[in-house]
Write a protein that holds these residues in place. Structure first.
Motif, PDB file in Angstrom:
ATOM      1  N   ARG A  97      46.233  55.154  22.146  1.00  0.00           N
ATOM      2  CA  ARG A  97      46.653  55.466  23.511  1.00  0.00           C
ATOM      3  C   ARG A  97      47.163  54.212  24.202  1.00  0.00           C
ATOM      4  O   ARG A  97      46.653  53.124  23.980  1.00  0.00           O
ATOM      5  N   THR A  98      48.155  54.411  25.073  1.00  0.00           N
ATOM      6  CA  THR A  98      48.610  53.358  25.978  1.00  0.00           C
ATOM      7  C   THR A  98      48.069  53.683  27.360  1.00  0.00           C
ATOM      8  O   THR A  98      48.222  54.816  27.842  1.00  0.00           O
ATOM      9  N   VAL A  99      47.437  52.709  27.984  1.00  0.00           N
ATOM     10  CA  VAL A  99      46.849  52.889  29.309  1.00  0.00           C
ATOM     11  C   VAL A  99      47.457  51.851  30.250  1.00  0.00           C
ATOM     12  O   VAL A  99      47.446  50.652  29.947  1.00  0.00           O
ATOM     13  N   VAL A 100      48.012  52.322  31.361  1.00  0.00           N
ATOM     14  CA  VAL A 100      48.571  51.442  32.391  1.00  0.00           C
ATOM     15  C   VAL A 100      47.584  51.457  33.555  1.00  0.00           C
ATOM     16  O   VAL A 100      47.239  52.528  34.071  1.00  0.00           O
ATOM     17  N   ILE A 101      47.136  50.270  33.945  1.00  0.00           N
ATOM     18  CA  ILE A 101      46.030  50.134  34.898  1.00  0.00           C
ATOM     19  C   ILE A 101      46.472  49.384  36.151  1.00  0.00           C
ATOM     20  O   ILE A 101      46.956  48.251  36.053  1.00  0.00           O
ATOM     21  N   PRO A 102      46.283  49.980  37.325  1.00  0.00           N
ATOM     22  CA  PRO A 102      46.578  49.236  38.561  1.00  0.00           C
ATOM     23  C   PRO A 102      45.547  48.137  38.789  1.00  0.00           C
ATOM     24  O   PRO A 102      44.423  48.203  38.265  1.00  0.00           O
ATOM     25  N   SER A 103      45.927  47.170  39.545  1.00  0.00           N
ATOM     26  CA  SER A 103      45.048  46.036  39.845  1.00  0.00           C
ATOM     27  C   SER A 103      43.685  46.477  40.377  1.00  0.00           C
ATOM     28  O   SER A 103      42.665  45.905  40.027  1.00  0.00           O
ATOM     29  N   SER A 104      43.679  47.516  41.198  1.00  0.00           N
ATOM     30  CA  SER A 104      42.426  47.987  41.803  1.00  0.00           C
ATOM     31  C   SER A 104      41.420  48.482  40.768  1.00  0.00           C
ATOM     32  O   SER A 104      40.221  48.532  41.040  1.00  0.00           O
ATOM     33  N   LEU A 105      41.891  48.856  39.570  1.00  0.00           N
ATOM     34  CA  LEU A 105      40.996  49.290  38.499  1.00  0.00           C
ATOM     35  C   LEU A 105      40.916  48.241  37.391  1.00  0.00           C
ATOM     36  O   LEU A 105      40.363  48.495  36.316  1.00  0.00           O
ATOM     37  N   GLY A 106      41.495  47.055  37.657  1.00  0.00           N
ATOM     38  CA  GLY A 106      41.478  45.948  36.715  1.00  0.00           C
ATOM     39  C   GLY A 106      40.631  44.819  37.262  1.00  0.00           C
ATOM     40  O   GLY A 106      39.471  45.004  37.626  1.00  0.00           O
ATOM     41  N   TYR A 107      41.253  43.634  37.392  1.00  0.00           N
ATOM     42  CA  TYR A 107      40.526  42.459  37.874  1.00  0.00           C
ATOM     43  C   TYR A 107      40.720  42.217  39.365  1.00  0.00           C
ATOM     44  O   TYR A 107      40.197  41.256  39.914  1.00  0.00           O
ATOM     45  N   GLY A 108      41.492  43.092  40.029  1.00  0.00           N
ATOM     46  CA  GLY A 108      41.620  43.083  41.478  1.00  0.00           C
ATOM     47  C   GLY A 108      42.182  41.804  42.069  1.00  0.00           C
ATOM     48  O   GLY A 108      42.931  41.069  41.430  1.00  0.00           O
ATOM     49  N   ALA A 109      41.790  41.553  43.301  1.00  0.00           N
ATOM     50  CA  ALA A 109      42.307  40.420  44.066  1.00  0.00           C
ATOM     51  C   ALA A 109      41.824  39.076  43.529  1.00  0.00           C
ATOM     52  O   ALA A 109      42.419  38.045  43.821  1.00  0.00           O
ATOM     53  N   ASN A 110      40.761  39.079  42.731  1.00  0.00           N
ATOM     54  CA  ASN A 110      40.235  37.823  42.197  1.00  0.00           C
ATOM     55  C   ASN A 110      40.906  37.404  40.898  1.00  0.00           C
ATOM     56  O   ASN A 110      40.974  36.216  40.597  1.00  0.00           O
ATOM     57  N   GLY A 111      41.367  38.372  40.090  1.00  0.00           N
ATOM     58  CA  GLY A 111      41.899  38.040  38.784  1.00  0.00           C
ATOM     59  C   GLY A 111      40.781  37.469  37.921  1.00  0.00           C
ATOM     60  O   GLY A 111      39.602  37.672  38.188  1.00  0.00           O
TER      61      GLY A 111
END
Length: 147
Positions: A113-127
């Motif tokens: 599967r390929t999953v595209v993830i927005p920042s809010s569900l990733g590492y967010g504002a902190n990275g």
């Protein structure tokens, strides 16, 4: 007259420095992109056990920074399990970023599967150390095992 000429030269120098940013850091700021929502696209559907809440799963993956200017939105690769043991985690225990966990849910063993993830569900504002703040992510994953 001499004062006017010196004053004009000084003004020109200040204007020149202001126009070029004052000679500060010339390192370009990396572009940051993030999709609006999570998306999951099956490359191949597996036939084995399903990844569901509270199950431990083993996954092979490769992760890229999301970039709207690149094919399949795959910018710079930042991580991969290629050549290593599969990554193991338990769904629903916050061991991984929310988008990765949501991306695995519903997969069957053998599926890709390929999953595209927005920042809010990733590492967010902190990275993190390799993902800039507010960056979207793209993962290709293969579900290897459900325990």
């Amino acid at each position: 007259m001499k004062l006017k000429l010196s004053l004009a030269a000084a003004m020109f120098a200040v204007a020149s420095l202001s126009a070029c940013g004052g000679g500060g850091n010339d390192t370009p700021t990396p572009s940051v992109y993030s999709p609006a929502a999570l998306s999951k696209t099956d490359i191949s559907v597996g036939t084995g056990a399903e990844a569901v809440a509270a199950k431990t799963v083993k996954v092979h993956y490769t992760g890229w920074l999301y970039n709207t200017n690149m094919a399949n939105f795959k910018g710079t690769q930042f991580d991969s399990s290629a050549g290593k043991a599969p990554f193991t985690f338990t769904i629903g225990t916050n061991q991984v970023i929310p988008g990765f966990e949501q991306g695995v849910l519903g997969m069957r063993v053998g599926g890709k599967r390929t999953v595209v993830i927005p920042s809010s569900l990733g590492y967010g504002a902190n990275g993190n150390s390799v993902v800039p703040p507010n960056s979207g992510l793209v993962f290709e994953m293969e579900l290897v095992e459900v325990l």
